[in-house]
Motif scaffolding. Structure first.
Motif, PDB file in Angstrom:
ATOM      1  N   GLN A 107      -7.887   3.672  -9.683  1.00  0.00           N
ATOM      2  CA  GLN A 107      -7.639   4.545  -8.537  1.00  0.00           C
ATOM      3  C   GLN A 107      -8.804   5.506  -8.321  1.00  0.00           C
TER       4      GLN A 107
ATOM      5  N   ASN B 104      -6.962   5.720  -3.589  1.00  0.00           N
ATOM      6  CA  ASN B 104      -7.141   4.291  -3.298  1.00  0.00           C
ATOM      7  C   ASN B 104      -8.155   4.058  -2.180  1.00  0.00           C
TER       8      ASN B 104
ATOM      9  N   TYR C 221       0.823  -1.213   0.000  1.00  0.00           N
ATOM     10  CA  TYR C 221       0.000   0.000   0.000  1.00  0.00           C
ATOM     11  C   TYR C 221       0.855   1.260   0.000  1.00  0.00           C
TER      12      TYR C 221
ATOM     13  N   TYR D 246      -5.631  -4.151  -3.064  1.00  0.00           N
ATOM     14  CA  TYR D 246      -4.463  -3.529  -3.673  1.00  0.00           C
ATOM     15  C   TYR D 246      -4.462  -3.726  -5.184  1.00  0.00           C
TER      16      TYR D 246
ATOM     17  N   TYR E 169      -6.678  -1.089  -6.499  1.00  0.00           N
ATOM     18  CA  TYR E 169      -6.007   0.212  -6.431  1.00  0.00           C
ATOM     19  C   TYR E 169      -5.047   0.401  -7.603  1.00  0.00           C
TER      20      TYR E 169
END
Length: 220
Positions: free
Chosen positions: A101, A130, A26, A94, A97
């Protein structure tokens, strides 16, 4: 607790290191990488900013740690499956993300007290990107579900964990860190992961029974 039991408990708790290890991903994703989408709805615009909710929002860190430590003590099987769900769920978030986004507008702050200083610190350390699905919501929800399905934990503890989970989840809205769709996405990811892990667990159990039956028949 005997010395051997303490050693077993400590070794089980060491598995928790997997979560911050995965969380390092992250750090690299929490920055602007191009176009960021907004999932703000009209309903989100009517949700007020309430500075007091920064307290349960930040209690999330200690909540997860204490929750896992007690779960490891009371129900080791559920504990290990919960860690697996956390890791898989975080990796899925993730992955989203990295390809999609999102961002969220934050209120302008005039710092006048310690609560707003805490909010300012969160805004400064966590970039407004995110957001979908929310990992705050994902992990709080998974912790609640782990406690609810454990047969070794008393009802009072389940109520306490569930109440705190819900409080943390709604805090993400009132401190303007997330929007409603971020919450919905997180719950859907969590339920999908729980379902997948449960299917795997049952598959392992069925194979184990099959092997035992085959062994007994062979011995006969």
């Amino acid at each position: 607790m005997r010395k051997a039991s303490w050693w077993s408990y400590a070794m089980a708790c060491s598995a928790l290191l997997l979560i911050p290890l995965v969380g390092l991903i992250y750090v690299h994703l929490n920055q602007a990488t191009g176009r960021a989408y907004s999932l703000v709805t009209d309903l989100d615009r009517h949700i007020p900013f309430i500075k007091g909710f920064i307290v349960p929002y930040l209690l999330w860190y200690g909540f997860l740690l204490v929750g896992f430590l007690y779960l490891a003590y009371k129900d080791r099987r559920v504990y290990f499956f919960a860690i697996l769900e956390f890791v898989v769920g975080l990796l899925l978030c993730y992955g989203v993300y990295a390809i999609y986004q999102t961002t969220i507008p934050r209120p302008e702050l005039t710092v006048t007290d310690w609560l707003l200083r805490m909010v300012e610190w969160v805004y400064r350390t966590d970039q407004p990107f995110n957001c979908f699905p929310s990992t705050h919501v994902l992990t709080s929800y998974l912790m609640m579900r782990a406690y609810l399905r454990s047969k070794s934990i008393r009802v009072g503890y389940k109520i306490a964990i569930s109440s705190m989970s819900v409080l943390i989840i709604i805090s993400t809205l009132f401190v303007k860190q997330h929007v409603l769709l971020d919450l919905v996405g997180a719950v859907l990811v969590a339920e999908g992961v729980i379902y997948a892990v449960e299917r795997i667990r049952k598959g392992w159990g069925a194979k184990s029974i099959e092997v035992k039956v085959h062994t007994k028949q062979h011995n006969i």
